[in-house]
Write a protein that holds these residues in place. Structure first.
Motif, PDB file in Angstrom:
ATOM      1  N   LEU A 113     161.985  15.025  36.655  1.00 11.70           N
ATOM      2  CA  LEU A 113     162.931  14.335  37.526  1.00 11.70           C
ATOM      3  C   LEU A 113     162.104  13.534  38.523  1.00 11.70           C
ATOM      4  CD1 LEU A 113     165.841  13.897  38.605  1.00 11.70           C
ATOM      5  CD2 LEU A 113     165.469  15.883  40.084  1.00 11.70           C
ATOM      6  N   ILE A 114     162.246  12.214  38.497  1.00  9.37           N
ATOM      7  CA  ILE A 114     161.444  11.332  39.342  1.00  9.37           C
ATOM      8  C   ILE A 114     162.352  10.708  40.390  1.00  9.37           C
ATOM      9  CG2 ILE A 114     159.990   9.274  39.392  1.00  9.37           C
ATOM     10  CD1 ILE A 114     159.227   9.892  36.492  1.00  9.37           C
ATOM     11  N   VAL A 115     162.028  10.950  41.651  1.00  7.00           N
ATOM     12  CA  VAL A 115     162.797  10.352  42.744  1.00  7.00           C
ATOM     13  C   VAL A 115     161.940   9.284  43.401  1.00  7.00           C
ATOM     14  CG1 VAL A 115     164.155  12.441  43.106  1.00  7.00           C
ATOM     15  CG2 VAL A 115     162.074  12.106  44.426  1.00  7.00           C
ATOM     16  N   ASP A 116     162.559   8.193  43.764  1.00  9.87           N
ATOM     17  CA  ASP A 116     161.838   7.081  44.365  1.00  9.87           C
ATOM     18  C   ASP A 116     161.526   7.401  45.816  1.00  9.87           C
ATOM     19  OD1 ASP A 116     160.876   4.326  43.891  1.00  9.87           O
ATOM     20  OD2 ASP A 116     162.235   3.832  45.532  1.00  9.87           O
ATOM     21  N   ASP A 120     149.213  15.980  34.939  1.00  9.45           N
ATOM     22  CA  ASP A 120     148.839  15.478  33.616  1.00  9.45           C
ATOM     23  C   ASP A 120     150.039  14.855  32.903  1.00  9.45           C
ATOM     24  OD1 ASP A 120     146.217  16.214  33.930  1.00  9.45           O
ATOM     25  OD2 ASP A 120     146.366  18.064  32.761  1.00  9.45           O
ATOM     26  N   LEU A 121     151.205  15.515  33.039  1.00  9.30           N
ATOM     27  CA  LEU A 121     152.415  14.997  32.399  1.00  9.30           C
ATOM     28  C   LEU A 121     152.781  13.627  32.977  1.00  9.30           C
ATOM     29  CD1 LEU A 121     154.541  15.755  30.286  1.00  9.30           C
ATOM     30  CD2 LEU A 121     155.894  16.793  32.134  1.00  9.30           C
ATOM     31  N   SER A 122     152.618  13.460  34.278  1.00 15.01           N
ATOM     32  CA  SER A 122     152.927  12.168  34.886  1.00 15.01           C
ATOM     33  C   SER A 122     151.962  11.082  34.423  1.00 15.01           C
ATOM     34  CB  SER A 122     152.889  12.288  36.416  1.00 15.01           C
ATOM     35  OG  SER A 122     151.566  12.445  36.897  1.00 15.01           O
ATOM     36  N   ALA A 123     150.690  11.448  34.245  1.00 13.91           N
ATOM     37  CA  ALA A 123     149.681  10.448  33.862  1.00 13.91           C
ATOM     38  C   ALA A 123     149.896   9.932  32.443  1.00 13.91           C
ATOM     39  CB  ALA A 123     148.282  11.042  34.001  1.00 13.91           C
ATOM     40  N   VAL A 124     150.458  10.768  31.562  1.00 14.37           N
ATOM     41  CA  VAL A 124     150.685  10.310  30.182  1.00 14.37           C
ATOM     42  C   VAL A 124     152.081   9.709  30.008  1.00 14.37           C
ATOM     43  CG1 VAL A 124     149.060  11.984  29.247  1.00 14.37           C
ATOM     44  CG2 VAL A 124     151.479  12.575  29.380  1.00 14.37           C
ATOM     45  N   THR A 125     152.998   9.998  30.940  1.00  6.81           N
ATOM     46  CA  THR A 125     154.385   9.540  30.776  1.00  6.81           C
ATOM     47  C   THR A 125     154.678   8.260  31.549  1.00  6.81           C
ATOM     48  OG1 THR A 125     155.118  11.840  30.479  1.00  6.81           O
ATOM     49  CG2 THR A 125     156.797  10.206  31.028  1.00  6.81           C
ATOM     50  N   LEU A 126     154.222   8.165  32.779  1.00  2.25           N
ATOM     51  CA  LEU A 126     154.564   7.006  33.620  1.00  2.25           C
ATOM     52  C   LEU A 126     154.120   5.677  33.013  1.00  2.25           C
ATOM     53  CD1 LEU A 126     153.897   8.423  37.208  1.00  2.25           C
ATOM     54  CD2 LEU A 126     156.102   8.010  36.099  1.00  2.25           C
ATOM     55  N   PRO A 127     152.932   5.588  32.366  1.00  3.94           N
ATOM     56  CA  PRO A 127     152.564   4.298  31.758  1.00  3.94           C
ATOM     57  C   PRO A 127     153.582   3.790  30.739  1.00  3.94           C
ATOM     58  CG  PRO A 127     150.627   5.673  31.967  1.00  3.94           C
ATOM     59  CD  PRO A 127     151.795   6.544  32.328  1.00  3.94           C
ATOM     60  N   ARG A 128     154.312   4.699  30.077  1.00  3.76           N
ATOM     61  CA  ARG A 128     155.331   4.276  29.115  1.00  3.76           C
ATOM     62  C   ARG A 128     156.479   3.541  29.806  1.00  3.76           C
ATOM     63  NH1 ARG A 128     156.689   6.845  24.315  1.00  3.76           N
ATOM     64  NH2 ARG A 128     158.507   5.452  24.447  1.00  3.76           N
ATOM     65  N   SER A 178     156.791  -5.065  33.412  1.00  3.45           N
ATOM     66  CA  SER A 178     155.952  -6.250  33.207  1.00  3.45           C
ATOM     67  C   SER A 178     156.364  -7.332  34.197  1.00  3.45           C
ATOM     68  CB  SER A 178     156.116  -6.780  31.777  1.00  3.45           C
ATOM     69  OG  SER A 178     155.785  -5.777  30.829  1.00  3.45           O
ATOM     70  N   PRO A 179     155.423  -8.215  34.606  1.00  9.39           N
ATOM     71  CA  PRO A 179     155.741  -9.231  35.604  1.00  9.39           C
ATOM     72  C   PRO A 179     156.912 -10.131  35.225  1.00  9.39           C
ATOM     73  CG  PRO A 179     153.366  -9.060  35.322  1.00  9.39           C
ATOM     74  CD  PRO A 179     153.986  -8.209  34.256  1.00  9.39           C
ATOM     75  N   TYR A 180     157.089 -10.422  33.936  1.00  6.11           N
ATOM     76  CA  TYR A 180     158.184 -11.313  33.568  1.00  6.11           C
ATOM     77  C   TYR A 180     159.534 -10.609  33.617  1.00  6.11           C
ATOM     78  CZ  TYR A 180     158.514  -9.240  28.866  1.00  6.11           C
ATOM     79  OH  TYR A 180     158.701  -8.379  27.811  1.00  6.11           O
ATOM     80  N   LYS A 181     159.514  -9.267  33.753  1.00  7.54           N
ATOM     81  CA  LYS A 181     160.755  -8.514  33.853  1.00  7.54           C
ATOM     82  C   LYS A 181     161.062  -8.058  35.266  1.00  7.54           C
ATOM     83  CE  LYS A 181     160.826  -6.630  29.140  1.00  7.54           C
ATOM     84  NZ  LYS A 181     160.853  -5.381  28.326  1.00  7.54           N
ATOM     85  N   ASP A 182     160.023  -7.850  36.082  1.00  6.56           N
ATOM     86  CA  ASP A 182     160.238  -7.298  37.416  1.00  6.56           C
ATOM     87  C   ASP A 182     159.209  -7.871  38.381  1.00  6.56           C
ATOM     88  OD1 ASP A 182     160.105  -5.350  39.730  1.00  6.56           O
ATOM     89  OD2 ASP A 182     161.659  -4.366  38.555  1.00  6.56           O
ATOM     90  N   ASN A 229     157.201  -0.868  39.839  1.00 10.61           N
ATOM     91  CA  ASN A 229     158.640  -0.622  39.793  1.00 10.61           C
ATOM     92  C   ASN A 229     159.035  -0.350  38.343  1.00 10.61           C
ATOM     93  OD1 ASN A 229     160.963  -0.400  41.487  1.00 10.61           O
ATOM     94  ND2 ASN A 229     161.785  -2.229  40.513  1.00 10.61           N
ATOM     95  N   LEU A 230     159.177   0.908  38.001  1.00  8.58           N
ATOM     96  CA  LEU A 230     159.370   1.313  36.612  1.00  8.58           C
ATOM     97  C   LEU A 230     160.596   0.636  36.007  1.00  8.58           C
ATOM     98  CD1 LEU A 230     158.625   5.129  37.007  1.00  8.58           C
ATOM     99  CD2 LEU A 230     157.045   3.291  36.372  1.00  8.58           C
ATOM    100  N   LEU A 231     160.543   0.350  34.710  1.00 10.28           N
ATOM    101  CA  LEU A 231     161.627  -0.360  34.038  1.00 10.28           C
ATOM    102  C   LEU A 231     162.994   0.290  34.248  1.00 10.28           C
ATOM    103  CD1 LEU A 231     160.022  -1.490  30.659  1.00 10.28           C
ATOM    104  CD2 LEU A 231     161.034  -2.965  32.398  1.00 10.28           C
ATOM    105  N   PRO A 232     163.122   1.617  34.069  1.00  8.35           N
ATOM    106  CA  PRO A 232     164.446   2.216  34.298  1.00  8.35           C
ATOM    107  C   PRO A 232     164.906   2.093  35.736  1.00  8.35           C
ATOM    108  CG  PRO A 232     163.024   3.695  33.033  1.00  8.35           C
ATOM    109  CD  PRO A 232     162.152   2.606  33.558  1.00  8.35           C
TER     110      PRO A 232
END
Length: 306
Positions: free
Chosen positions: A162-165, A254-262, A266-270, A276-279
């Motif tokens: 669960l990720i809170v901003d 470790d879970l955050s380091a392998v999951t957050l990059p997914r 991208s600059p053309y989207k945000d 600022n994560l896509l979701p």
């Protein structure tokens, strides 16, 4: 002399704050996980499958002046709309769903007032006890934080992360929760440890460190992909509750380091890519739409109080 162009749209400021990025007075313990600091590459850690991301948006619809009829100047208040929601991402299925968002509107003033109904909405009264602009703003943020906690609790606990901003303050009791901080306003680490952040590669993290008062938590930095440009581009700070054991914190780090990059944008989207994560970006756009037409609300407020 090298010059860097920040990847963020200038309308959002910078990912690495300038003048206000002073050394933090928070007590920092850097040898929580290891004393010999170096970039950490998680081993054979599977990325999280079911992730919930919580965020909220706020908007000042109008500033109001209250005249009590007594000698002295009128007091300031603000009418604000704010909303919070949860987006659930199933990385294995490649799907994302928006859980039921919540929207509220309120009048933040020094004293309690009657609720103000307008076209299609009602502004409840939230007394702050002061008309100081900073305290009014803090009042809006506090109500938004309450709304974010409510939507997170309603979403359930059947998730891997669960990720809170923003920082975890007031939200550390939520299950398997991580605070996600994309703007660096304070310098927590001493120079020797900060140099490790400078050399992180995508998917790597720093060792865990402990932050003390005003609210204790465990924290680390993660490097996202696509952060070319300014110093610390693509670097985010993540935190978890201080009550967790070191082993539990390492597993989450470790879970955050392998999951957050997914989830990196991208600059053309945000305009705040990649932090600022896509979701989160999609959730913010949906929530802002739910706030309604600001001009219509402003006009309705003027008519309601006329």
């Amino acid at each position: 002399m090298r010059m860097h162009v920040d990847t963020w749209d200038p309308g959002y400021g910078t990912s690495l704050s300038g003048d206000d990025r002073s050394p933090s007075k928070t007590e920092v313990e850097t040898d929580v996980e290891m004393s010999d600091w170096r970039p950490v590459t998680p081993g054979t850690v599977a990325e999280a499958r079911l992730i919930r991301l919580v965020d909220g948006v706020r908007r000042i619809d109008a500033r109001v002046w209250l005249d009590s009829g007594e000698p002295g100047p009128p007091s300031l208040g603000v009418a604000a709309s704010y909303a919070a929601g949860v987006v659930t991402c199933d990385l294995a299925a490649g799907s994302a769903t928006l859980d039921t968002p919540l929207v509220e509107r309120a009048l933040f003033t020094a004293e309690r007032l009657a609720a103000v109904p307008v076209r299609g909405a009602t502004y409840i009264s939230v007394p702050i006890g002061s008309d100081d602009p900073a305290k009014l703003d803090a009042g809006i943020q506090a109500k938004l934080r309450e709304l974010e906690i409510r939507v997170a609790q309603q979403a359930g606990a059947d998730h891997d992360l669960l990720i809170v901003d923003g920082p975890l303050q007031g939200r550390s009791s939520l299950p398997r929760v991580l605070g996600y901080i994309k703007t660096h306003r304070a310098q927590y680490l001493p120079p020797a440890h900060t140099s490790v952040v400078n050399v992180l590669e995508s998917g790597q993290r720093t060792p865990i460190f402990r932050l003390g008062s005003p609210f204790p938590r465990l924290s680390w930095y993660v490097q996202l992909p696509g952060g070319d440009g300014a110093p610390w581009a693509g670097v985010v700070r993540v935190e978890c509750p201080a009550e967790l054991s070191v082993a539990e914190a390492v597993a989450l780090a470790d879970l955050s380091a392998v999951t957050l990059p997914r989830l990196a944008s991208s600059p053309y989207k945000d305009p705040r890519a990649p932090q600022n994560l896509l979701p989160i970006g999609g959730l913010e756009r949906r929530l802002r739409a739910l706030l309604g037409d600001a001009r219509l609300l402003h006009r309705s407020l003027r008519l309601a109080v006329a």
